[in-house]
Write a protein that holds these residues in place. Structure first.
Motif, short mmCIF file in Angstrom:
data_model
loop_
_atom_site.label_atom_id
_atom_site.label_comp_id
_atom_site.label_asym_id
_atom_site.label_seq_id
_atom_site.Cartn_x
_atom_site.Cartn_y
_atom_site.Cartn_z
N GLY A 88 94.30 15.61 -26.06
CA GLY A 88 92.86 15.50 -26.78
C GLY A 88 92.38 14.42 -26.30
N LEU A 89 92.94 13.38 -25.70
CA LEU A 89 91.62 12.16 -25.12
C LEU A 89 90.96 12.62 -24.14
N SER A 90 89.72 11.95 -23.98
CA SER A 90 88.72 12.16 -23.27
C SER A 90 88.36 10.83 -22.46
N GLN A 91 88.28 10.74 -21.04
CA GLN A 91 87.73 9.47 -20.39
C GLN A 91 86.31 9.41 -20.73
N ASP A 92 85.59 10.14 -21.13
CA ASP A 92 83.98 10.01 -21.53
C ASP A 92 83.86 9.34 -22.70
N SER A 93 85.07 8.97 -23.40
CA SER A 93 84.93 8.20 -24.69
C SER A 93 84.51 6.66 -24.42
N GLU A 94 84.12 5.82 -25.38
CA GLU A 94 84.02 4.33 -25.20
C GLU A 94 85.43 3.54 -26.04
N LEU A 95 86.69 4.39 -25.79
CA LEU A 95 87.73 3.70 -26.41
C LEU A 95 88.28 2.47 -25.47
N LEU A 96 88.00 2.29 -24.44
CA LEU A 96 88.48 1.20 -23.43
C LEU A 96 87.22 0.20 -23.45
N THR A 97 86.29 0.48 -23.92
CA THR A 97 84.85 -0.52 -23.80
C THR A 97 84.53 -1.13 -25.08
N PHE A 98 85.49 -0.83 -26.18
CA PHE A 98 84.91 -1.43 -27.63
C PHE A 98 83.54 -0.99 -27.85
N SER A 99 82.89 0.07 -27.33
CA SER A 99 81.60 0.47 -27.53
C SER A 99 80.71 -0.41 -26.97
N LEU A 100 80.92 -1.28 -26.17
CA LEU A 100 79.90 -2.32 -25.70
C LEU A 100 79.30 -1.84 -24.64
#
Length: 208
Positions: A88-100
């Motif tokens: 269910g993980l997506s590389q399009d999410s901002e999980l690794l960028t702190f949404s910055l």
């Protein structure tokens, strides 16, 4: 001989691991991946501690490195699952960028041979000068490159875990054997229960 071979193997392994960690840190900086940047920084610090402990015969530092190696394996398994979109993980999410930022990775945006389609930033999406990539056609998927990077880190970390455990066991055995022959005892064993006054009196009655 075993200590020397184990230490030399761990020193070489830590050196190679440090080089690969610095390489990964550079590309994570270029891709604005803030969570991996912090993880890589902690990883580099622990590698230096492990290298120092191996060279200076400090088993505690090597233990810290060994424990971190297990944690690092877990982290890289998560990174592989993230970029391959497992569970269910997506590389399009901002999980690794702190949404910055809305960047995914440097490899995704600059991988050679990819045809990118750029779209202008809308609203407060990305900072000025940071283009967003809506789609790309690549001969080799950039997510596979990230997964291969993490796979290499897992392999090195597993080897480091094994070598670290071996070096710690050798250091411990050497310390125990040195203690057994009284290497760290400032007084002989038969003087432990004697008082300093009795020792002085014995020295006073010694024949000249």
């Amino acid at each position: 001989m075993g200590s020397c071979s184990g230490r030399c193997a761990l020193i070489v392994l830590c050196t190679f691991q440090l080089v690969t960690a610095l390489e990964r840190q550079v590309f994570d900086f270029l891709g604005y991946q803030w969570v991996p940047i912090l993880a890589n920084f902690a990883h580099i610090v622990v590698i230096i501690l492990g290298l120092f402990g191996t060279i200076q015969y400090r088993p505690r530092y090597v233990v810290v490195y060994t424990v971190w190696a297990a944690i690092w394996v877990t982290w890289n398994i998560f990174i592989i699952c993230f970029y391959l979109e497992v569970g269910g993980l997506s590389q399009d999410s901002e999980l690794l960028t702190f949404s910055l930022s809305q960047h995914r990775s440097w490899w995704h945006e600059h991988w050679p041979g990819c045809l990118h389609e750029e779209v202008p930033a809308a609203g407060l999406g990305a900072p000025h000068g940071q283009a967003l990539v809506s789609g790309a056609i690549c001969a080799l998927e950039p997510s596979s490159v990230e997964a291969l990077h993490s796979g290499l880190q897992i392999l090195i970390a597993l080897l480091g875990f094994v070598c670290g455990c071996y070096v710690v066991s050798v250091f411990t055995e050497e310390e125990d054997s040195f203690d057994f022959i009284g290497g760290f005892d400032p007084f002989p064993l038969y003087h432990v229960n004697e008082k300093p006054s009795s020792l002085l009196s014995k020295q006073a009655y010694l024949p000249a």
